[in-house]
Design a protein around this motif. Structure first.
Motif, PDB file in Angstrom:
ATOM      1  N   ILE A 139       0.834  -1.211   0.000  1.00  0.00           N
ATOM      2  CA  ILE A 139       0.000   0.000   0.000  1.00  0.00           C
ATOM      3  C   ILE A 139       0.864   1.253   0.000  1.00  0.00           C
ATOM      4  O   ILE A 139       0.668   2.172  -0.798  1.00  0.00           O
ATOM      5  N   LEU A 146      -7.061  -3.714   7.018  1.00  0.00           N
ATOM      6  CA  LEU A 146      -6.271  -3.697   5.773  1.00  0.00           C
ATOM      7  C   LEU A 146      -7.130  -3.240   4.589  1.00  0.00           C
ATOM      8  O   LEU A 146      -6.634  -2.580   3.679  1.00  0.00           O
ATOM      9  N   PHE A 147      -8.433  -3.595   4.635  1.00  0.00           N
ATOM     10  CA  PHE A 147      -9.314  -3.155   3.546  1.00  0.00           C
ATOM     11  C   PHE A 147      -9.368  -1.635   3.476  1.00  0.00           C
ATOM     12  O   PHE A 147      -9.196  -1.043   2.409  1.00  0.00           O
ATOM     13  N   SER A 207      -6.260  -0.133   2.286  1.00  0.00           N
ATOM     14  CA  SER A 207      -6.035  -0.317   0.849  1.00  0.00           C
ATOM     15  C   SER A 207      -6.730   0.752   0.008  1.00  0.00           C
ATOM     16  O   SER A 207      -6.417   0.924  -1.174  1.00  0.00           O
ATOM     17  N   LEU A 208      -7.686   1.478   0.621  1.00  0.00           N
ATOM     18  CA  LEU A 208      -8.364   2.559  -0.111  1.00  0.00           C
ATOM     19  C   LEU A 208      -7.608   3.884  -0.005  1.00  0.00           C
ATOM     20  O   LEU A 208      -7.929   4.841  -0.713  1.00  0.00           O
ATOM     21  N   PHE A 242      -6.082   5.230  -3.308  1.00  0.00           N
ATOM     22  CA  PHE A 242      -7.077   5.792  -4.227  1.00  0.00           C
ATOM     23  C   PHE A 242      -7.454   7.224  -3.839  1.00  0.00           C
ATOM     24  O   PHE A 242      -7.384   8.141  -4.663  1.00  0.00           O
ATOM     25  N   ALA A 244      -4.568   9.745  -4.343  1.00  0.00           N
ATOM     26  CA  ALA A 244      -4.370  10.147  -5.731  1.00  0.00           C
ATOM     27  C   ALA A 244      -5.499  11.066  -6.187  1.00  0.00           C
ATOM     28  O   ALA A 244      -5.263  12.061  -6.881  1.00  0.00           O
ATOM     29  N   TRP A 245      -6.719  10.742  -5.778  1.00  0.00           N
ATOM     30  CA  TRP A 245      -7.862  11.558  -6.199  1.00  0.00           C
ATOM     31  C   TRP A 245      -7.729  12.982  -5.651  1.00  0.00           C
ATOM     32  O   TRP A 245      -7.955  13.961  -6.357  1.00  0.00           O
ATOM     33  N   CYS A 265     -13.780  12.720   0.998  1.00  0.00           N
ATOM     34  CA  CYS A 265     -13.633  11.259   0.942  1.00  0.00           C
ATOM     35  C   CYS A 265     -12.363  10.796   1.640  1.00  0.00           C
ATOM     36  O   CYS A 265     -12.340   9.744   2.287  1.00  0.00           O
TER      37      CYS A 265
END
Lengths: 201, 201, 201, 201
Positions: free
Chosen positions: C17, C85-86, C89-90, C93, C96-97, C110
């Motif tokens: 990650i 971990l889920f 893992s976001l 994203f 970067a957004w 977010c």
């Protein structure tokens, strides 16, 4: 020096190499992206992925076997191992190049060259380990005459030469070598077993 | 605190860094994608990949050596290690930028800056470890006068300055530093050996 | 069940990650790709990368501290860990957004939501561990009143609300929480030290 | 042969598989990239990501449980494990294909096929382990009649057949299987506990 971290680092690098190859299976998009026919152009990429998965699996397997017979490592071994990982790291590139160009001449040739370099790097690592552990070590005895290494390099060279006539035959030859190596190196296993239970006799 | 997980995490991150760099070798596609000439534009990318592979390999190697002499870690060491991993994580970016622009002035300069930051981060980690283990520890004795660190930072700085005249010379200077560090840190190895067999004398 | 593999798997996932976030720093190409000005649009991406690197580093650090005080794991703990971990893992994203849209309102919101979910997942894992080890375990004593968790969730919520007025202030609030957590969880360290040397007194 | 490296390598590969799936959540760019509506097309990708995250988590979980009862490994087990990792490595591809085509017929069918192959590969690995450890081993007793394996393969097959009528129902069936497996394999845990404390009785 202990061998633990060399194993852990090699496991990490090989795990990443074997997994990033699947990223070359690009998800089909667009109007017909959801149809089964969208998978058709991926077929050669998938076939070359399977072969490379098996090859990298073989290297991990043999690395595992080899390291079982090892007691400690030194600076030269660390670099010989890094050298092997370097050539393994090029496998995803040549796999994708070969798959995306339908096993054309040049990609098949380069795939063979990378395989030869991997075989050489593995042999160099083996020699570095034997030199460190001595001619009478388990490892040295276990390896003995490495006909497998020599025969596979010979087949790789043949495959590269033949790729100029028919690259499909070359690809089949690469599969043949994978089959030869598929069975893990029994020599080390046998030698280890032979050494450990001396009380049995 | 135990050092095991710090080693495992660092191994993981370094293994990923060294492997994702190969993703910059973009597979040639299109009509001439299967020809050997399609590899030509990849040549500078490949050369910079080799250099960075060796650099990251050197850092892993020295990290391995350094951690051998370490007994435990604390919070400051965890963050000093994370700081080193941060600068290492920028190596793939500057490598790709340098390779894809044929070793142009600015990318070569930035590559040097990232190398300097890595060298500084490594030195900070070393100091954090020595501070935790005391001035009389194996590590402190082993490191002694770190002429290698100082000389390589000096060469990096020279390479950055020269990059404005001729960036090829800068690149050669980066290779020179890699050669200096190629041999793992014998000091720690010697110090460890000198401690362990006291019965020898 | 032993905790070894849970640690190894978490280390692997967190290492990936933290490293794949750097892939969002897309190498500039084109005519002006070699110029320093080509890095300018990457600046917000780089800033958000630094913040997320520190956040993921904090989670690894605290995970490391927490697991030191743990003796064994069960099925519920494995899933609580997977849940953490889920959400981790976001992070790549939303990072970067947020970075690629110059800290606009919605991405900043977010980002905050993902941070809140991570904080909740961490707390759930902590509770699962305490439940398994008992109210009188080292871990339960060490954690005590977790004001840090509560305060950071409050600040995250404030940041999300403020993002509709000024998303820069929200970003600064995220930095504030990172600063609060930067120092590893001394409570567990202290508790462990207090337990281990009973002979000292 | 020791099981340590097989565990470490599997952890590495599974950690990468579970994490690269998130790369399919492509960051929205362009004029409306910063708006919440930009996330809408990502929704089916996100839903399929969640399901696959849970599936890969289940496999890791059960792999973990299974390996706890294992004492040593052989060549056949190494390859059975590699075979499982191969099918797991295809999960990110079918997940992305399914998510990016709004759960269309063919992608949903292929997703089911990959799940069936994974279930088979897991069963083969289990058989290889039982064969190596003997019919009276902890593992063999723990597994007993594996109704879960059989039922899930049956549901997968049903889901594939139904996907030609309504692929949403197929997707729901995949969720049902995930729910069945969500609870880790208690059989092995119970068997291990039953064996270890014989003094208790």
């Amino acid at each position: 020096m202990e061998k633990g971290r060399l194993e852990a680092f090699s496991d990490g690098v090989i795990a990443i190499i074997i997994t990033i190859m699947v990223l070359e299976l690009k998800v089909p998009v667009g109007k017909l992206g959801a149809d089964i026919s969208a998978l058709k152009p991926l077929f050669p990429v998938f076939v070359s992925y399977i072969l490379s998965f098996i090859y990298v699996g073989i290297y991990w397997n043999n690395h595992h076997h080899m390291m079982q017979a090892v007691e400690s490592v030194n600076g030269a071994i660390l670099w010989a191992n890094m050298h092997l990982l370097f050539w393994l790291s090029l496998v995803p590139f040549v796999t994708a190049w070969m798959g995306e160009n339908d096993f054309a001449r040049w990609p098949v040739t380069c795939y063979g060259i990378v395989l030869i370099m991997n075989a050489c790097a593995y042999t160099i690592l083996l020699f570095a380990l034997i030199r460190h552990h001595g001619r009478n070590s388990v490892l040295a005895k276990a390896v003995g005459s490495d006909w497998k290494d020599k025969i596979s390099i010979a087949i790789y060279a043949t495959a590269i030469a033949i790729s100029w006539l028919n690259s499909t035959i070359s690809f089949i030859l690469y599969i043949v070598v994978a089959c030869i190596w598929f069975i893990p190196d029994k020599r080390i296993e046998r030698q280890l077993v032979g050494e450990e239970p001396p009380c049995e006799k």
